[in-house]
Design a protein around this motif. Sequence first.
Motif, mmCIF file in Angstrom:
data_model
loop_
_atom_site.group_PDB
_atom_site.id
_atom_site.type_symbol
_atom_site.label_atom_id
_atom_site.label_comp_id
_atom_site.label_asym_id
_atom_site.label_seq_id
_atom_site.Cartn_x
_atom_site.Cartn_y
_atom_site.Cartn_z
ATOM 1 N N LYS A 145 35.334 -4.655 -53.403
ATOM 2 C CA LYS A 145 33.878 -4.844 -53.324
ATOM 3 C C LYS A 145 33.469 -6.289 -53.102
ATOM 4 N N LEU A 146 34.435 -7.199 -53.102
ATOM 5 C CA LEU A 146 34.120 -8.595 -52.823
ATOM 6 C C LEU A 146 34.084 -8.875 -51.323
ATOM 7 N N ILE A 147 34.789 -8.055 -50.559
ATOM 8 C CA ILE A 147 34.870 -8.299 -49.120
ATOM 9 C C ILE A 147 33.486 -8.256 -48.450
ATOM 10 N N PRO A 148 32.638 -7.260 -48.728
ATOM 11 C CA PRO A 148 31.304 -7.271 -48.110
ATOM 12 C C PRO A 148 30.512 -8.532 -48.429
ATOM 13 N N ALA A 149 30.675 -9.073 -49.637
ATOM 14 C CA ALA A 149 29.955 -10.295 -50.008
ATOM 15 C C ALA A 149 30.408 -11.461 -49.144
ATOM 16 N N PHE A 150 31.709 -11.604 -48.971
ATOM 17 C CA PHE A 150 32.214 -12.703 -48.149
ATOM 18 C C PHE A 150 31.869 -12.488 -46.668
ATOM 19 N N GLN A 151 31.860 -11.241 -46.233
ATOM 20 C CA GLN A 151 31.450 -10.977 -44.847
ATOM 21 C C GLN A 151 29.996 -11.399 -44.623
ATOM 22 N N ALA A 152 29.140 -11.108 -45.597
ATOM 23 C CA ALA A 152 27.727 -11.490 -45.484
ATOM 24 C C ALA A 152 27.561 -13.003 -45.500
ATOM 25 N N LEU A 153 28.323 -13.679 -46.350
ATOM 26 C CA LEU A 153 28.243 -15.143 -46.428
ATOM 27 C C LEU A 153 28.772 -15.785 -45.154
ATOM 28 N N ASN A 190 21.016 -11.748 -50.460
ATOM 29 C CA ASN A 190 21.612 -10.415 -50.284
ATOM 30 C C ASN A 190 23.097 -10.427 -50.634
ATOM 31 N N ALA A 191 23.767 -11.509 -50.256
ATOM 32 C CA ALA A 191 25.206 -11.621 -50.541
ATOM 33 C C ALA A 191 25.457 -11.698 -52.043
ATOM 34 N N LEU A 192 24.514 -12.293 -52.770
ATOM 35 C CA LEU A 192 24.676 -12.394 -54.226
ATOM 36 C C LEU A 192 24.700 -11.012 -54.881
ATOM 37 N N ASP A 193 23.877 -10.109 -54.389
ATOM 38 C CA ASP A 193 23.908 -8.740 -54.930
ATOM 39 C C ASP A 193 25.278 -8.099 -54.695
ATOM 40 N N LEU A 194 25.831 -8.314 -53.504
ATOM 41 C CA LEU A 194 27.169 -7.786 -53.193
ATOM 42 C C LEU A 194 28.239 -8.468 -54.046
ATOM 43 N N LEU A 195 28.068 -9.784 -54.248
ATOM 44 C CA LEU A 195 29.037 -10.530 -55.057
ATOM 45 C C LEU A 195 29.022 -10.045 -56.503
ATOM 46 N N ASP A 196 27.816 -9.765 -57.026
ATOM 47 C CA ASP A 196 27.723 -9.261 -58.399
ATOM 48 C C ASP A 196 28.460 -7.931 -58.539
ATOM 49 N N ALA A 197 28.326 -7.075 -57.529
ATOM 50 C CA ALA A 197 29.043 -5.788 -57.566
ATOM 51 C C ALA A 197 30.548 -6.020 -57.555
ATOM 52 N N GLY A 198 30.993 -7.001 -56.755
ATOM 53 C CA GLY A 198 32.422 -7.314 -56.703
ATOM 54 C C GLY A 198 32.935 -7.886 -58.007
ATOM 55 N N ILE A 199 32.128 -8.778 -58.615
ATOM 56 C CA ILE A 199 32.531 -9.376 -59.903
ATOM 57 C C ILE A 199 32.596 -8.303 -60.994
ATOM 58 N N THR A 200 31.676 -7.356 -60.942
ATOM 59 C CA THR A 200 31.708 -6.242 -61.905
ATOM 60 C C THR A 200 32.994 -5.441 -61.754
ATOM 61 N N GLN A 201 33.407 -5.210 -60.505
ATOM 62 C CA GLN A 201 34.655 -4.480 -60.274
ATOM 63 C C GLN A 201 35.850 -5.253 -60.826
ATOM 64 N N VAL A 202 35.875 -6.556 -60.586
ATOM 65 C CA VAL A 202 36.971 -7.379 -61.102
ATOM 66 C C VAL A 202 37.029 -7.295 -62.628
ATOM 67 N N GLY A 203 35.858 -7.377 -63.271
ATOM 68 C CA GLY A 203 35.821 -7.290 -64.732
ATOM 69 C C GLY A 203 36.293 -5.948 -65.247
ATOM 70 N N ALA A 204 35.937 -4.877 -64.537
ATOM 71 C CA ALA A 204 36.358 -3.544 -64.965
ATOM 72 C C ALA A 204 37.879 -3.389 -64.863
ATOM 73 N N VAL A 205 38.452 -3.920 -63.796
ATOM 74 C CA VAL A 205 39.903 -3.849 -63.629
ATOM 75 C C VAL A 205 40.598 -4.655 -64.725
ATOM 76 N N ASN A 206 40.051 -5.822 -65.035
ATOM 77 C CA ASN A 206 40.653 -6.652 -66.087
ATOM 78 C C ASN A 206 40.561 -5.966 -67.445
ATOM 79 N N ALA A 207 39.446 -5.291 -67.709
ATOM 80 C CA ALA A 207 39.284 -4.569 -68.974
ATOM 81 C C ALA A 207 40.300 -3.432 -69.079
ATOM 82 N N ALA A 208 40.497 -2.701 -67.971
ATOM 83 C CA ALA A 208 41.478 -1.611 -67.974
ATOM 84 C C ALA A 208 42.881 -2.162 -68.192
ATOM 85 N N ASN A 209 43.161 -3.308 -67.599
ATOM 86 C CA ASN A 209 44.467 -3.940 -67.803
ATOM 87 C C ASN A 209 44.636 -4.367 -69.255
#
Length: 302
Positions: free
Chosen positions: A188-196, A216-235
Amino acid sequence: MTRVATIPLQQTLSGAIQRSQQSLANSQLQLATEKKVNDYAGLGLDAVRTLSAKSMLAQQETYKTNVSRVSTTLSLYQANIEAIDSSMGNLRDELFSAIGTGNSPGLQDIIADAFADLRSGLNAKEAGVPLFAGSQTSSTPFLPRTLDDLAGIAPADAFTNDAVRLSTRAGDGLDVQYGIGASDIGGKLIPAFQALAAAGPYGDTLTDEQKQAVTNALDLLDAGITQVGAVNAANGRKQAQVETLSVRADDRVTLLSNTIGSVQNADLGQVAVDIAQRQTILQASYSVFSQLNAMSLANFLN
């Protein structure tokens, strides 16, 4: 007559000395090896139980090794995921600052550096093998090298990892499955970097169009950061599970080692006392035996 009479006594004493010498040798061997006996035959009825306990101990030590290996891998996952999370958080702060002030000196390099951090983390390796590649360990899990490489590609095409996960035996009938794909972290971080990237390049100040694109990219970045946090929590939850299994394996190894030790290991304190006593007895026996050998009829008459 006296010399003849002493012969049976000498023979009896000689036999006793030999037995004492053997006992002393056995005690000295126990002190050197720290074992009661040196073969299973000497254990008698405890031999079968000891063999069974040793087999179980070897199995538990294997489980312990497996769990330790997984724990190391999970720690490497955590280190790289948290490095990505930190870099994305810093990028988010810089973007907010640029929007708020309208000033963007160095923003182009800041975005490029954050992308490089993402690429580095997703392509991290352990012993030369990519951590986040699934079973596709012969290829780099995250392909794009620069921001420009993101132009016109679907986010999923940036990754080569698959969904295959590793598994290890961590207990009797218990397998632990683990593994994280690069796309699980950065998808989910890729769309943010594509927009930037599409809104760049950035000069010292942002245009109105760039401000909107960055917003607009910040909204995408927030979604990506949320995904990263969720993966880290599962780990983190997986790490807690593995830690519990590690403690369990340690406890079982200790229990079985103590069981085996209670049968095989010598009490070194008692062995030391036995050696001292047997040396004293032997010295006294040698003295008596020497006196008997020196006895004669003249000694007897006197």
